[in-house]
Design a protein around this motif. Structure first.
Motif, short mmCIF file in Angstrom:
data_model
loop_
_atom_site.label_atom_id
_atom_site.label_comp_id
_atom_site.label_asym_id
_atom_site.label_seq_id
_atom_site.Cartn_x
_atom_site.Cartn_y
_atom_site.Cartn_z
N ARG A 214 0.86 -1.17 0.00
CA ARG A 214 0.00 0.00 0.00
C ARG A 214 0.90 1.22 0.00
N GLY A 227 -3.57 4.12 -1.44
CA GLY A 227 -4.09 3.01 -2.24
C GLY A 227 -3.02 2.03 -2.57
N THR A 228 -3.35 1.07 -3.44
CA THR A 228 -2.37 0.06 -3.84
C THR A 228 -1.45 0.67 -4.88
N GLN A 231 -3.02 1.42 -8.13
CA GLN A 231 -3.91 2.58 -8.23
C GLN A 231 -3.15 3.89 -8.42
N THR A 233 -1.39 6.23 -10.35
CA THR A 233 -1.12 6.52 -11.76
C THR A 233 0.08 7.44 -11.89
#
Lengths: 273, 283, 301
Positions: A214, A227-228, A231, A233
């Protein structure tokens, strides 16, 4: 489960950590990213209470960590080990004693004063050092070791604390890529094998992507991403790093890009017996 | 998290087998503790030897002393004039002693410097005499001069003079030996005589060093001059010891307080002067 | 052309004259201040030429009286059957040799004990007195002021008061020197602590160590070499101090020195003085060796 609730820390007129609310489930490996001065380091120091929060709560179970004092505070620090960018070992003590300082909280006061360690404590320290491949240096002075070796000794000291949480403040920022990989691999295996929650400040993005379950992105003291790795970007990352984006994405800088090469280094961490 | 469950017995024996050198042995314990035990035994023995128990039997006079130090009576009869003249005398002794010592060292320093005094026997002779002057404490000189010229500030000035002569001459001669040869050669090349060479080749180079060292000694002498009076060599120390012998402890406390203020003031002042001088040099 | 060049010379000369004038004014001012100080000092301390003229011959007379009347032909003669030493022999000069030696032994013990006690006190106080490690601001302030007071009071004055309180003897001297040592060493130790790295301290704090443990494990290993060499230097100073502290009755060879100087004008004065200077020199040499050995070992370990 470690919960942060509206945690804030101010220094004179700047706000280093602002209104942070987060949950850390047990056994997670968390990477905190952001540019220099984003408040990552302050956040970790708040968790271990090397700094006192200005506002907000840190909850571990039902315990409010932010209110602890005296012996209870030290008990928390002993449960919540920390490793540092500059290793923070005692250079003129030998490696073994450095690792055994991880037991200070549990030791009776007189033994700590007289620097008397039991056979069990010595054996535990050797086991911890052995896991990091450093047992052969046990009787050397810590200051005679290279940076990467010192950081492994620092991790052994953290392990000797038998912690529930391991905080790592820029653990690889002062290391070359090979040593950076060894250190990050060790942290991951500690997380996987012992189920210890690891919260790790990282400056470089690819390291965070490679090792963490995470990722938390911080900017100006606030959490702007949680987030992971999947996720996260490229656009989001660019926003978190701002002007430092080029440096952070540059894979040849302090990173663990050797990770893609399976022959680069033997797995440094052996499973504990 | 209990200490009992740190490592199991067979893990322990495995580590013992693989890393035998990390465990404690009786010999290691002896090496670790012996210095401490010796120091402690020595301390206990020496305090017994010096009769530490005397502190227990000191009660009456101590309370008397403490009471008188705290409670000041008849303050209008304290002869403040003498006290402050004593302090002025202390400063005067330090000033005169340092001045005479510096002037003497100006000559003796050249005699002890290798590059000015090539005659080995003279140089070594002067140096050994200086060693003796330095080796005997200033307070001993004070006592000797009190014996020779009688009680009073003259003995104090002489004591400061003699011990400064020893130390300053050594420092001066070292400064002279570390001099830049080229300038001296330049003056010699003009055909100047020995004294001319010293006046124009050496003095301009070493004078700043001499002055700064003398100023430093002026400061430390002011401090030591306060206690020279304890052996009778004039200044405020003499007033302290006279009134102490007369059991005027409240007055002694007052004088000591003044001395402490004087010492702290000198410390502060000389620190300021040094900072100022360094600042000047940097421009 | 010649007009402008004379003008330049003229300007230069005027500038030079101004500089010289201001410099001369400064020099005259300094000289006047100096002369005033000199006159005041001479007036206040009765340092008149005729007193000096009277005093100086007496100094030489005195130094003649304390010279030993050694005679070469009997120099190494021992005591005769009646236990008497021959005048002019070394044995005669140093009749009380073993008394002096036992007092010098006492002096050295005084210096060692005072240095140990003082170094211990200085060690304990140097941590709260270092601003970067002080656990509380008030404790820092208190320990700093305490060290300043210990350092500020001259040890001989302390000894005088202690002699009054606990009687004549070496204990007063030991305590006086120890208190002064606490102040002097404490300040130096605190400065060493302030230069120590705080990283190891933070490391120990993060493991859950107490303040004492942070100091003991984090700071002490860093500062031990400097502490040791400062303590040894202080020991050398304390040997000198304990050789004179007996002037006020606080034990050691100083008490005997005071006695022979004040009550006798004979060769005993020189006999004791020679022993004192020898002792101080020998201790200095030994301590210097130790210090160099210790620092050397630290550097090459």
């Amino acid at each position: 489960m470690l919960k942060l609730d509206q945690l804030t820390r101010r220094f004179k007129d700047t706000v280093a950590v602002s209104d942070v609310t987060l949950d850390f489930p047990d056994g997670q490996m968390v990477g905190v990213i952001g540019r220099s001065g984003a408040g990552k380091s302050t956040l970790l120091r708040l968790l271990n209470r090397l700094l006192d929060p200005s506002e907000g709560q840190i909850l571990f179970g039902d315990n409010d960590i932010a209110r602890l004092k005296g012996r209870e505070l030290r008990a928390w620090r002993s449960d919540c080990a920390m490793i540092f960018q500059q290793f923070n070992l005692v250079g003129r003590l030998d490696v073994l004693t450095n690792v055994m300082t991880g037991r200070l909280f549990e030791m009776p006061g007189w033994r700590a004063m007289a620097q008397v360690f039991t056979a069990e404590e010595r054996a535990l320290a050797i086991q911890a050092l052995d896991r990091l491949g450093m047992a052969h240096t046990a009787l050397q002075r810590a200051e005679t070791l290279s940076g990467g070796q010192q950081q492994r000794v620092a991790i052994a000291r953290a392990l000797a604390q038998r912690p529930r949480i391991l905080l790592a403040d820029e653990p690889i920022a002062s290391l070359d890529p090979l040593n950076a990989k060894i250190v990050m691999d060790s942290l991951r295996s500690i997380n996987r094998e012992d189920g210890i929650t690891v919260v790790c400040n990282l400056h470089t993005l690819d390291t965070a992507r490679d090792y963490c379950d995470r990722i938390i992105g911080m900017q100006a003291g606030r959490v702007v991403f949680d987030g992971t790795p999947a996720q996260l970007t490229a656009g989001m990352a660019r926003e978190i790093y701002g002007a430092e984006a080029e440096e952070a994405f540059n894979e040849s800088a302090t990173s663990t890009s050797l990770a893609s090469d399976p022959d680069a280094a033997a797995a440094p961490v052996r499973a504990s017996a | 998290m209990t200490a009992a469950a740190l490592v199991s017995a067979d893990q322990l024996s495995a580590v013992r087998a693989s890393h035998p050198d990390i465990f404690g042995t009786p010999w290691k314990a002896v090496k670790k503790w012996a210095p401490w035990v010796i120091a402690l035994v020595y301390l206990v023995w020496s305090l017994w030897f010096f009769e530490i128990g005397r502190f227990l039997n000191a009660s009456d006079r101590v309370w008397d002393l403490l009471y008188n130090v705290v409670v000041w009576r008849d303050m209008d009869t304290w002869q403040y004039g003498t006290i402050y003249i004593g302090i002025a005398q202390t400063l005067a002794m330090a000033f005169l002693g340092t001045l005479l010592g510096s002037m003497g060292a100006l000559f003796v320093g050249f005699l002890a410097a290798r590059n000015v005094m090539p005659v080995w026997i003279v140089r070594q002779g002067v140096r050994r005499v200086l060693d003796v002057l330095r080796g005997v404490d200033q307070l001993v000189w004070g006592l000797v001069f009190v014996r020779a010229v009688g009680l009073g500030p003259l003995a104090g000035v002489l004591a400061i003079f003699v011990s400064d002569l020893g130390t300053l001459s050594k420092l001066y001669s070292e400064a002279i030996e570390n001099i830049d040869r080229k300038q001296v050669e330049g003056v010699t090349a003009t055909g100047a005589g020995k004294l001319g060479v010293i006046r124009y080749g050496y003095i301009p180079q070493v004078l700043p060093v001499f002055i700064s060292q003398s100023l430093y000694f002026l400061e430390s002498n002011t401090r030591s001059a306060t206690i020279l009076g304890i052996v009778g060599a004039g200044g405020i120390g003499m007033i302290i010891i006279e009134r102490f012998r007369a059991s005027l402890y409240d007055q002694v406390a007052f004088v000591v307080l003044n001395v402490l203020v004087l010492i702290f003031a000198i410390d502060w002042l000389s620190k300021r002067v040094r900072l100022w001088a360094i600042g000047e040099n940097e421009h | 052309m010649s007009d402008t060049s004379t003008n330049a010379v003229h300007i230069f000369e005027r500038h030079r004259a101004e500089m010289r004038a201001s410099k001369r004014a400064m020099n005259i001012l300094a000289l006047v201040i100096f002369l005033i100080c000199l006159a005041l000092s001479m007036w206040i301390s009765n340092f008149t030429p005729e007193r000096l003229a009277n005093g100086v011959p007496r100094i030489f007379e005195y130094f003649q009286t304390i010279l030993p009347g050694l005679q070469w032909d009997v120099l190494f003669e021992g005591r005769n059957e009646a236990g008497r030493a021959t005048p002019g022999s070394l044995t005669y000069w140093y009749t009380d040799f073993w008394t002096y030696m036992s007092l010098i032994w006492e002096t050295i013990l005084m210096a060692i004990t005072a240095s140990l006690l003082g170094a211990f006190g200085a060690f304990v106080l140097s941590f709260p007195a270092a601003h970067n490690f002080a656990p509380a601001r008030w404790l820092h302030w208190v320990s700093r002021r305490f060290l300043e007071i210990c350092r500020g009071i001259p040890e001989i004055l302390l000894a005088l008061i202690l002699v009054f309180m606990i009687g004549i003897g070496p204990l007063a001297g030991v305590m006086a020197i120890a208190i002064h040592t606490v102040g002097a060493l404490g300040k130096l130790f605190a400065e060493v602590n302030e230069n120590a790295s705080s990283r190891p301290v933070e490391g120990i704090a993060a493991t859950g160590g107490t303040w004492v443990q942070q100091m003991l494990y984090g700071v002490v290993p860093q500062v031990t070499p400097n502490f040791t060499s400062y303590a040894l230097l202080r020991f050398e100073i304390n040997v000198r101090a304990s050789s004179i502290i007996g002037f006020v009755g606080a034990g050691g060879i100083g008490q005997e020195l005071n006695r022979v100087i004040s009550f006798y004008s004979d060769d005993r004065v020189l006999a004791v003085l020679i022993l004192v200077v020898l002792t101080v020199t020998v201790i200095d040499l030994i301590s210097e060796r130790l210090r160099l050995g210790f620092i050397g070992r630290e550097n090459f370990a």
